[in-house]
Write an enzyme that holds these catalytic residues in place. Sequence first.
Site, PDB file in Angstrom:
ATOM      1  N   MET A   9       0.841  -1.194   0.000  1.00 59.52           N
ATOM      2  CA  MET A   9       0.000   0.000   0.000  1.00 59.52           C
ATOM      3  C   MET A   9       0.881   1.251   0.000  1.00 59.52           C
ATOM      4  SD  MET A   9      -3.435  -0.922   2.092  1.00 59.52           S
ATOM      5  CE  MET A   9      -2.803  -0.666   3.734  1.00 59.52           C
ATOM      6  N   GLY A  13      11.352  -2.818   5.356  1.00 61.41           N
ATOM      7  CA  GLY A  13      10.602  -4.090   5.367  1.00 61.41           C
ATOM      8  C   GLY A  13      10.078  -4.421   3.972  1.00 61.41           C
ATOM      9  N   HIS A  14       9.529  -3.404   3.301  1.00 59.07           N
ATOM     10  CA  HIS A  14       9.039  -3.636   1.926  1.00 59.07           C
ATOM     11  C   HIS A  14      10.201  -3.955   0.992  1.00 59.07           C
ATOM     12  CE1 HIS A  14       5.734  -0.878   3.406  1.00 59.07           C
ATOM     13  NE2 HIS A  14       5.029  -1.889   2.921  1.00 59.07           N
ATOM     14  N   ASP A  19       2.604  -9.306   9.227  1.00 60.73           N
ATOM     15  CA  ASP A  19       1.160  -9.527   9.094  1.00 60.73           C
ATOM     16  C   ASP A  19       0.946 -11.035   8.944  1.00 60.73           C
ATOM     17  OD1 ASP A  19       0.175  -6.663   8.887  1.00 60.73           O
ATOM     18  OD2 ASP A  19       1.725  -6.709   7.355  1.00 60.73           O
ATOM     19  N   VAL A  73      11.299  -7.092   9.360  1.00 59.89           N
ATOM     20  CA  VAL A  73      12.486  -6.240   9.531  1.00 59.89           C
ATOM     21  C   VAL A  73      12.218  -5.320  10.725  1.00 59.89           C
ATOM     22  CG1 VAL A  73      13.993  -4.519   8.458  1.00 59.89           C
ATOM     23  CG2 VAL A  73      13.001  -6.353   7.068  1.00 59.89           C
ATOM     24  N   SER A 108       4.514   1.129   8.145  1.00 61.24           N
ATOM     25  CA  SER A 108       4.173   2.468   7.662  1.00 61.24           C
ATOM     26  C   SER A 108       3.509   3.286   8.770  1.00 61.24           C
ATOM     27  CB  SER A 108       3.218   2.372   6.472  1.00 61.24           C
ATOM     28  OG  SER A 108       3.856   1.641   5.450  1.00 61.24           O
TER      29      SER A 108
HETATM   30  O1  PAF Z   1      -0.120  -5.802   3.613  1.00 60.70           O
HETATM   31  C1  PAF Z   1      -0.544  -4.881   2.892  1.00 60.70           C
HETATM   32  O2  PAF Z   1       0.127  -3.888   2.645  1.00 60.70           O
HETATM   33  C2  PAF Z   1      -1.938  -4.981   2.300  1.00 60.70           C
HETATM   34  O3  PAF Z   1      -2.808  -5.628   3.173  1.00 60.70           O
HETATM   35  C3  PAF Z   1      -1.967  -5.652   0.905  1.00 60.70           C
HETATM   36  C4  PAF Z   1      -1.503  -7.091   0.969  1.00 60.70           C
HETATM   37  C5  PAF Z   1      -1.082  -4.867  -0.051  1.00 60.70           C
HETATM   38  C6  PAF Z   1      -3.394  -5.642   0.352  1.00 60.70           C
HETATM   39  O4  PAF Z   1      -3.892  -4.354   0.216  1.00 60.70           O
END
Ligand code: PAF
Length: 285
Positions: free
Chosen positions: A26, A32-33, A146, A172, A182
């Site tokens: 998002m 982490g991303h 998550d 991370v 975020s």
């Molecule tokens: O983890 C996230 O950032 C969101 O839940 C995802 C998987 C991008 C779905 O909108």
Amino acid sequence: MKICHTAADLARELAGAGRIAFVPTMGNLHEGHLALTRLARAKGDAVVASIFVNRLQFGPNEDFDRYPRTMDADRAGLERMGVDALFAPDEHEMYPVPQLYRVKPPPLGEELEGAFRPGFFDGVCTVVLKLFNLVRPQVAVFGKKDRQQLKIVRGMVQQFNLPIEIVGCETVRAEDGLALSSRNGYLTATERTEAPRLHRVLRGIADAIASGRRDYANLEADGRAELARHGWQVDYVAVRHGLGLRIPHPEAFDHPNLLIVLGAAKLGATRLIDNVDVVPMPDVD
Ligand code: PAF
């Protein structure tokens, strides 16, 4: 890096791309991303990331409107990571008409996060299924922070026979243990100092289990009380089986090494979540 705002552009860009590894996000990207994209790079020929703040997974009193949108910085970060294509649709592209069909997750979707964010996993699964259909990846990478989302998406892929390997990426953390998120950006300076307590409390419970404690309900209650004492508004602190996220029974044979501890709590206006393994566990379900 090619930036695609429409599904048609994306389809053109990905024609003949080989094995696609996909990282849905998002936006407001952090280390982490970037770790997700690094893992994706190792898994596929082409790495595709998406940035889409999905209204469907936010409750009416949640932070959809103020969720940080930082497209320029995100684009630069993804470019640096060697991502091949970024899919950044607007709401009309993802939901050209009201989304009347939704994915209904199993009862697990109403526990833990789902109990405090009704409809959250319906929204997540619905957008992830749509993204999978548009990107058509062979692999998709999700963060273990998550953990319930990872489990539920993996279950959806299995039950709908989607030919996609779901890979979990380790959380991370900042040096003080706080899981990168975020939403950490919402914390005041004082809250940021307090925030690592969530991880410390979960780790403390996991370590107590590793040293032989089996009174999970007491450990959970103590964890909740410690957070509350320091000003947190606790949603849950829960010991669960790491594979199915079911409640472990102290007398049943649930090997303690397979347990994980999850927590979610609000510090001021910011809701944080985290989880830890009693012992590090391979990425299987
Ligand atoms: O983890 C996230 O950032 C969101 O839940 C995802 C998987 C991008 C779905 O909108």
